[in-house]
Design a protein around this motif. Sequence first.
Motif, short mmCIF file in Angstrom:
data_model
loop_
_atom_site.label_atom_id
_atom_site.label_comp_id
_atom_site.label_asym_id
_atom_site.label_seq_id
_atom_site.Cartn_x
_atom_site.Cartn_y
_atom_site.Cartn_z
N ASP A 142 0.78 -1.03 -0.14
CA ASP A 142 -0.13 -0.02 -0.01
C ASP A 142 0.89 1.28 -0.09
O ASP A 142 0.63 2.13 -0.92
CB ASP A 142 -0.97 0.09 1.22
N GLU A 200 2.80 1.74 -3.46
CA GLU A 200 2.15 1.97 -4.63
C GLU A 200 1.71 3.45 -4.46
O GLU A 200 1.72 4.20 -5.32
CB GLU A 200 0.82 1.13 -4.41
N TYR A 251 3.52 5.46 -7.30
CA TYR A 251 2.61 5.93 -8.17
C TYR A 251 2.51 7.70 -8.10
O TYR A 251 2.63 8.11 -9.24
CB TYR A 251 1.35 5.36 -8.33
N ARG A 296 0.01 -6.68 -7.97
CA ARG A 296 -1.12 -6.55 -7.09
C ARG A 296 -1.98 -5.51 -7.98
O ARG A 296 -3.04 -5.60 -7.92
CB ARG A 296 -0.67 -6.11 -5.75
N ARG A 297 -1.37 -4.43 -8.53
CA ARG A 297 -2.06 -3.40 -9.19
C ARG A 297 -2.70 -3.89 -10.26
O ARG A 297 -4.05 -3.60 -10.48
CB ARG A 297 -1.40 -2.19 -9.51
N ARG A 348 -5.94 -5.81 -9.76
CA ARG A 348 -7.13 -4.82 -9.16
C ARG A 348 -7.37 -4.16 -10.37
O ARG A 348 -8.84 -4.01 -10.70
CB ARG A 348 -6.50 -3.89 -8.06
N TRP A 349 -6.72 -3.54 -11.18
CA TRP A 349 -6.90 -2.77 -12.31
C TRP A 349 -7.86 -3.43 -13.49
O TRP A 349 -8.86 -3.04 -13.85
CB TRP A 349 -5.76 -2.24 -12.88
#
Length: 189
Positions: A19, A22, A26, A66-67, A70-71
């Motif tokens: 978390d 990211e 980002y 992981r992103r 989810r994306w």
Amino acid sequence: MPAAITAEERERDRRSLLDAAETLMYGKGIQAVGMDEICRSSGLSLKRVYALYGSKDDLVAAMLRRRDIRWRSNLAAHVERVADPRERVLAVFDWLRVWFAEPGFRGCAWINAHGELGASSAAVLAEVRTHKSAFHDQLAGWVSAVRPAAVEGVYLLAEGAMVAAGISGTPDAAAEARRAAEVLLSTRS
């Protein structure tokens, strides 16, 4: 002797670390964020961070992985609510427009990561390529139901919209790409 870390604690630490990584990477860029800042934000020691991920590149790759899940799940949930196959493809661009308009949008995380580390990190490059291939295949499934010959063009429109929105800071590229996709889906060849 300290108590052994449980699987639950390990997963909690991993989630907290990803978390923090990211959000920071980002928001600011991968190279602009140091491991000390990630440690402070996650509440984990540097030793703990490196016990979870052996290097910053490994952490970046895990964050991107992981992103990606989810994306692409969020995209699929939006698109698959639409019954008509042609409208499903166009819904991709509607979803992109919403994403581009989110506060803090900084462009595509994978394109950004490739720009920063793609030439120097095999782990990051592999994650970027895996994501782009998976997105291509996901999009191809929807486009093929309407016009298989349009798959590559629609994919390039979506990718181009991501780049344009990341640079311009506006969601307008999604609407333009949507209009171009409508033409590609209607063309007979």
